[in-house]
Enzyme design. Structure first.
Site, short mmCIF file in Angstrom:
data_model
loop_
_atom_site.label_atom_id
_atom_site.label_comp_id
_atom_site.label_asym_id
_atom_site.label_seq_id
_atom_site.Cartn_x
_atom_site.Cartn_y
_atom_site.Cartn_z
N GLU A 225 -28.88 -1.76 1.55
CA GLU A 225 -29.79 -2.89 1.74
C GLU A 225 -29.06 -4.24 1.62
O GLU A 225 -29.54 -5.16 0.96
CB GLU A 225 -30.97 -2.81 0.77
N GLU B 41 -34.52 6.47 2.57
CA GLU B 41 -35.33 6.49 1.35
C GLU B 41 -36.81 6.39 1.73
O GLU B 41 -37.18 5.57 2.56
CB GLU B 41 -35.03 5.28 0.43
#
Length: 394
Positions: free
Chosen positions: A125, A271
């Site tokens: 991220e 995820e």
């Protein structure tokens, strides 16, 4: 004449055998995987985790570093592992090719082939986060890590990726309207995607219907987020209907990729999950909702189907996570995404079994020995079968 015939037969055999071998080189087998986070002081040792995952028949595993105790424990287990290069290393790897080579040698090559390391996730991220210097360093780190695998002749075994959050998108509703944020797209995202396209890597997305629902519970039907029966949404531009939010989030990513000129790139969910406990302002974080989401997600992935926009790309997802992580900072929900409790028993029933008793473990070991013996015999018989096939062709 007989020599030519023999040479032809050997050639056919080698081609046949190489085709079989090449099929086994995959970063993701099937459609279901799991994240193994370890920000906790009460979870089982890595060898017990490997036993737990094998018992649950979860083959695909992601970790957020390249911890050697985990890599050693996973040796010989047959589990396919994606290791992580933490964000703290990204700038150094971008600036120094030699450091990238050393990192791959020490944390990947040294454990192959016994530990099935199938991928390296460079950062997590990064784009959309708060460190703009990290944004600028990401592509360089990805290239240097990839070049290191190429120098070590691992590029056909180990896939290079990086996972993104929803923060890289300007808008994701309806799915067809999704594009990358202007401050991310041209300077950072597009060059990264073009490189991934060259080396055959997918777009990796961390997608949480839980978080989307929590951000707007008044306007989002929780059944839509939980894969329950619902009216769903209709995307007028594509004339497509969505009966669950995860499919819509994936297709939003596909729309953004198409807008960036990468229509053929695959999206993999790195995820997704649902918290089983939260703070007072996290009412959706309950055991029942977590069980419902993860049970229905498992059923969804087992169908090995695509999304409404990309029906031929089977949805693949890594669930977050194996365990609750009691040392994670942030709201209570952050520490309660685990499918299993610290003692290895299940948090709630979605069809998995926890760590077995010692008696059952012994029985399982005996069964595993038989399976391994059968596998070795099959490996020995494969060339013989292939040669028989060649002789039949003659």
């Amino acid at each position: 004449m007989r020599i030519k015939s023999f040479c032809f037969s050997v050639h056919v055999f080698l081609v046949f055998f190489s085709l079989i071998a090449s099929v086994t080189v995959q970063a993701f087998t099937g459609a279901y995987g799991i994240n193994y986070g370890r920000i906790a002081d009460n979870i089982p040792s890595p060898d017990k985790v490997a036993t737990l995952l094998r018992a649950a028949k979860i083959k695909n595993v992601r970790i957020y570093d390249a911890d050697h105790s985990v890599l050693k424990a996973f040796s010989g287990t047959g589990l396919d592992l994606v290791v992580g290069l933490p964000n703290g290393y990204v700038k150094d790897m971008s600036a120094n090719q030699d450091h990238a080579l050393d990192w791959v040698k020490e944390n990947v090559q040294a454990f192959l082939p016994d530990t099935h390391i199938r991928g390296i996730a460079v950062g997590n991220e990064v784009l959309g986060g708060g460190d703009l210097e990290l944004w600028a360093a990401l592509l360089g780190a990805v290239k240097n890590i990839y070049n290191a695998t190429k120098m070590l002749k691992l590029d056909d075994v180990v896939q290079i990726t990086t996972a993104h959050s929803q923060a890289v998108f300007a808008n994701s509703y309806p799915p067809s309207s999704c594009i990358f944020r202007d401050n991310v797209k041209q300077q950072y995202m597009k060059p990264l995607l073009e490189f991934f396209s060259e080396i055959g890597s997918p777009f990796c997305l961390n997608a949480y219907p839980f978080l989307a629902y929590m951000s707007d519970p008044e306007n989002i039907d929780i059944n839509y987020a939980l894969f329950q029966k619902t009216q769903g949404i209709y995307d007028q531009k594509t004339d497509l209907h969505y009966d669950n939010m995860l499919d819509a989030q994936i297709d939003a990513a596909y729309s953004a990729l198409e807008d960036a000129g990468l229509k053929k790139m695959e999206v993999i969910i790195t995820e997704t999950g649902w918290a089983s406990r939260g703070d007072d302002n996290e009412a959706a974080a309950t055991v029942e909702n977590a069980r419902t989401y993860n049970y229905n997600l498992r059923k969804r992935l087992a169908k090995k189907k695509g999304t409404p926009l990309r029906p031929h790309f089977v949805v693949k997802a890594y669930i977050f996570a194996i365990f609750n992580e009691d040392l994670k900072p942030g709201p209570t929900s952050e520490r309660n995404f685990g499918l299993f409790k610290p003692d290895g028993t299940i948090s709630y029933d979605i069809g998995f079994h926890g760590l077995v008793s010692s008696a059952d473990s012994l029985l399982s070991s005996l069964k595993d020995s038989r399976v391994q013996a059968w596998s070795r015999s099959q490996y020995f018989l494969l060339p013989i079968s292939a040669l028989a096939f060649v002789l039949f062709l003659r």
